[in-house]
Design an enzyme around this catalytic site. Sequence first.
Site, PDB file in Angstrom:
ATOM      1  N   GLY A   1     -64.810 -12.496   5.995  1.00  0.00           N
ATOM      2  CA  GLY A   1     -63.579 -12.085   6.662  1.00  0.00           C
ATOM      3  C   GLY A   1     -63.775 -11.731   8.124  1.00  0.00           C
ATOM      4  CB  ILE A   2     -62.187  -9.064  10.171  1.00  0.00           C
ATOM      5  CG1 ILE A   2     -60.733  -9.513   9.940  1.00  0.00           C
ATOM      6  CG2 ILE A   2     -62.353  -8.479  11.565  1.00  0.00           C
ATOM      7  CD1 ILE A   2     -59.703  -8.387   9.954  1.00  0.00           C
TER       8      ILE A   2
ATOM      9  CG  ASN B   1     -65.218  -5.427   9.518  1.00  0.00           C
ATOM     10  OD1 ASN B   1     -64.089  -5.766   9.879  1.00  0.00           O
ATOM     11  ND2 ASN B   1     -65.810  -5.949   8.441  1.00  0.00           N
ATOM     12  CB  ALA B   2     -67.295  -1.758   5.437  1.00  0.00           C
TER      13      ALA B   2
ATOM     14  CG  LEU C   1     -48.536  10.187  -3.401  1.00  0.00           C
ATOM     15  CD1 LEU C   1     -50.042  10.093  -3.156  1.00  0.00           C
ATOM     16  CD2 LEU C   1     -47.900  11.141  -2.395  1.00  0.00           C
TER      17      LEU C   1
ATOM     18  CG  ASN D   1     -47.526  -1.419   4.561  1.00  0.00           C
ATOM     19  OD1 ASN D   1     -46.324  -1.680   4.510  1.00  0.00           O
ATOM     20  ND2 ASN D   1     -48.464  -2.333   4.415  1.00  0.00           N
TER      21      ASN D   1
ATOM     22  CE1 TYR E   1     -56.973  -0.685   4.610  1.00  0.00           C
ATOM     23  CE2 TYR E   1     -54.841  -0.804   5.710  1.00  0.00           C
ATOM     24  CZ  TYR E   1     -56.142  -1.239   5.577  1.00  0.00           C
ATOM     25  OH  TYR E   1     -56.618  -2.233   6.407  1.00  0.00           O
TER      26      TYR E   1
ATOM     27  CB  THR F   1     -58.860 -12.000   5.787  1.00  0.00           C
ATOM     28  OG1 THR F   1     -57.992 -10.956   5.345  1.00  0.00           O
ATOM     29  CG2 THR F   1     -59.137 -11.856   7.270  1.00  0.00           C
TER      30      THR F   1
HETATM   31  P1  NAD Z   1     -62.441  -8.315   3.452  1.00  0.00           P
HETATM   32  O1  NAD Z   1     -62.106  -7.672   2.156  1.00  0.00           O
HETATM   33  O2  NAD Z   1     -62.316  -9.796   3.568  1.00  0.00           O
HETATM   34  O3  NAD Z   1     -63.931  -7.916   3.895  1.00  0.00           O
HETATM   35  C1  NAD Z   1     -64.385  -6.570   3.836  1.00  0.00           C
HETATM   36  C2  NAD Z   1     -65.894  -6.574   3.718  1.00  0.00           C
HETATM   37  O4  NAD Z   1     -66.307  -5.191   3.631  1.00  0.00           O
HETATM   38  C3  NAD Z   1     -66.407  -7.269   2.446  1.00  0.00           C
HETATM   39  O5  NAD Z   1     -67.470  -8.142   2.774  1.00  0.00           O
HETATM   40  C4  NAD Z   1     -66.856  -6.118   1.569  1.00  0.00           C
HETATM   41  O6  NAD Z   1     -67.920  -6.456   0.686  1.00  0.00           O
HETATM   42  C5  NAD Z   1     -67.287  -5.097   2.615  1.00  0.00           C
HETATM   43  N1  NAD Z   1     -67.322  -3.740   2.037  1.00  0.00           N
HETATM   44  C6  NAD Z   1     -66.372  -3.143   1.273  1.00  0.00           C
HETATM   45  N2  NAD Z   1     -66.800  -1.931   0.865  1.00  0.00           N
HETATM   46  C7  NAD Z   1     -68.029  -1.754   1.408  1.00  0.00           C
HETATM   47  C8  NAD Z   1     -68.984  -0.719   1.320  1.00  0.00           C
HETATM   48  N3  NAD Z   1     -68.751   0.391   0.598  1.00  0.00           N
HETATM   49  N4  NAD Z   1     -70.155  -0.859   1.980  1.00  0.00           N
HETATM   50  C9  NAD Z   1     -70.417  -1.985   2.698  1.00  0.00           C
HETATM   51  N5  NAD Z   1     -69.552  -3.009   2.798  1.00  0.00           N
HETATM   52  C10 NAD Z   1     -68.372  -2.896   2.158  1.00  0.00           C
HETATM   53  O7  NAD Z   1     -61.530  -7.570   4.541  1.00  0.00           O
HETATM   54  P2  NAD Z   1     -61.037  -8.040   5.995  1.00  0.00           P
HETATM   55  O8  NAD Z   1     -59.648  -8.526   5.859  1.00  0.00           O
HETATM   56  O9  NAD Z   1     -62.047  -8.893   6.647  1.00  0.00           O
HETATM   57  O10 NAD Z   1     -60.949  -6.618   6.717  1.00  0.00           O
HETATM   58  C11 NAD Z   1     -61.974  -6.090   7.532  1.00  0.00           C
HETATM   59  C12 NAD Z   1     -61.492  -4.776   8.126  1.00  0.00           C
HETATM   60  O11 NAD Z   1     -60.275  -4.976   8.842  1.00  0.00           O
HETATM   61  C13 NAD Z   1     -61.184  -3.698   7.079  1.00  0.00           C
HETATM   62  O12 NAD Z   1     -61.552  -2.432   7.601  1.00  0.00           O
HETATM   63  C14 NAD Z   1     -59.684  -3.797   6.937  1.00  0.00           C
HETATM   64  O13 NAD Z   1     -59.131  -2.579   6.467  1.00  0.00           O
HETATM   65  C15 NAD Z   1     -59.279  -4.096   8.358  1.00  0.00           C
HETATM   66  N6  NAD Z   1     -57.959  -4.730   8.485  1.00  0.00           N
HETATM   67  C16 NAD Z   1     -57.701  -5.988   7.997  1.00  0.00           C
HETATM   68  C17 NAD Z   1     -56.446  -6.543   8.161  1.00  0.00           C
HETATM   69  C18 NAD Z   1     -56.108  -7.940   7.681  1.00  0.00           C
HETATM   70  O14 NAD Z   1     -54.993  -8.382   7.911  1.00  0.00           O
HETATM   71  N7  NAD Z   1     -57.022  -8.654   7.049  1.00  0.00           N
HETATM   72  C19 NAD Z   1     -55.448  -5.816   8.794  1.00  0.00           C
HETATM   73  C20 NAD Z   1     -55.721  -4.554   9.272  1.00  0.00           C
HETATM   74  C21 NAD Z   1     -56.983  -4.021   9.119  1.00  0.00           C
END
Ligand code: NAD
Length: 426
Positions: free
Chosen positions: A199-200, A266-267, A275, A325, A331, A367
């Site tokens: 992902g990101i 980023n995780a 709720l 949201n 979250y 993603t």
């Molecule tokens: P994703 O689920 O595709 O990837 C997240 C990654 O974090 C995964 O590889 C996962 O294994 C890893 N991870 C989760 N828990 C973990 C832990 N305890 N220790 C180590 N690694 C861990 O998510 P994404 O969409 O790529 O999002 C990345 C970040 O961006 C997140 O913080 C998410 O909240 C934020 N975000 C995403 C979006 C979106 O639209 N995708 C929007 C706003 C914020």
Amino acid sequence: MADRYLSFTGTAPGRFLTRRLGLPQPAPLRRWSRESPEFEGGVLLLTAGKSELSGLEFPAPSEAPAAVLLDATGVRDVEGLAEVHAALHPVVRSVAASGRVVVLGAPLDPADHHQAAAQQALEGFTRSLGKEIGRGRTVNLVRLTDASAAGSTLRFLLSPRSAYVSGQVIEVGRAQEADVDREHTLNGRTALVTGGARGIGAAVAETLARDGARVVVLDVPAASADAEQLAARLGGSALALDITAPDAGARIAEALPDGLDVLVHNAGITRDRRLANMPAERWSSVLDVNLASVLRTTDALLKTGTLRRGGRIVATASIAGIAGNTGQTNYGASKAGVVGLVRSLAPRAAAEHGVTVNAVAPGFIETKMTAAVPLFIREAGRRMNSLGQGGLPVDVAETTAWLAHPASGAVNGQVVRVCGQSLLGA
Ligand code: NAD
């Protein structure tokens, strides 16, 4: 996961049909590529009010400028605002598709409410123009204290790398601009990306490696295979670690005996439920991954000095932490907590450790996380922003790379939304 509507509107019949039906027509965005890293059209420099800036140099524009840079730092009253209109009104139509408008403003003067009113007016102006300009063009406001410290920020905003950043107000303070190799800005630096296996996070790891960093891809042991494959491709290394482990900071410090320059939190996870239906475990797991572990590892890596002077912390918030949201009290709380952490720690981390602390706040990014969202909510999320489409992981990655840039020392305590100017919480 693919945005089929965007592909369809890019075809001749698609354009014809959507125009006839009055449907949105999102423009394909021009992003960075190795073959074409910069815009071709040049930058039109304009001034409103008496400019106090010097040394802004960009290539002169051709017929359709790729970007317009309006220096409004000297606007001190409503009459000065008329010059903003006079400067942009005749040229705004000519800005190329996927082009940029960047307005430069000054900090609000607490001793002069006329200046403060005029400078705050630039914010409403920028956000409104961002909503109406269309054709994949973006509009942002940079509040400057010292123009010589704003080079990396202006180069980012005036380039294809900021494709999904619009309607933002970014404050740039004072700091010496580091002298760096423009192409490999992170040469000799080590960057750790948590949740970097996919992902990101994977896009962030790729982009930082492109810019010369040695990248450490951290992810949970279950994602080791992906993390190792990516790290091998980027010439970096993988670290299998659950970031919520109480000793995660110590384990990272141990894995990086030579220190760290860029820490990307980023995780992140979601465990959505209203709720009233949310068991405590769903609350605590989200708060633990998205916020508590960010606080713990930040504290540990600053305390041990693993994060070196000149270091950069980039945390990941979300527009859900700004707007809220449905189904995301856990979250939203965790991501708003990240914003609080950034705002409080930034000045102290700079003073005590020479480290900047900023956040990216993604909107709707294509993603696996958003592919799991039900179709109609997903389609609404994609379209409800000024660019009429979702962003790509690389858009968040490019923003992270700008914040991680050695010359971005004057950008501190900022929360930059990468959301195409989403209507949520705007
Ligand atoms: P994703 O689920 O595709 O990837 C997240 C990654 O974090 C995964 O590889 C996962 O294994 C890893 N991870 C989760 N828990 C973990 C832990 N305890 N220790 C180590 N690694 C861990 O998510 P994404 O969409 O790529 O999002 C990345 C970040 O961006 C997140 O913080 C998410 O909240 C934020 N975000 C995403 C979006 C979106 O639209 N995708 C929007 C706003 C914020």
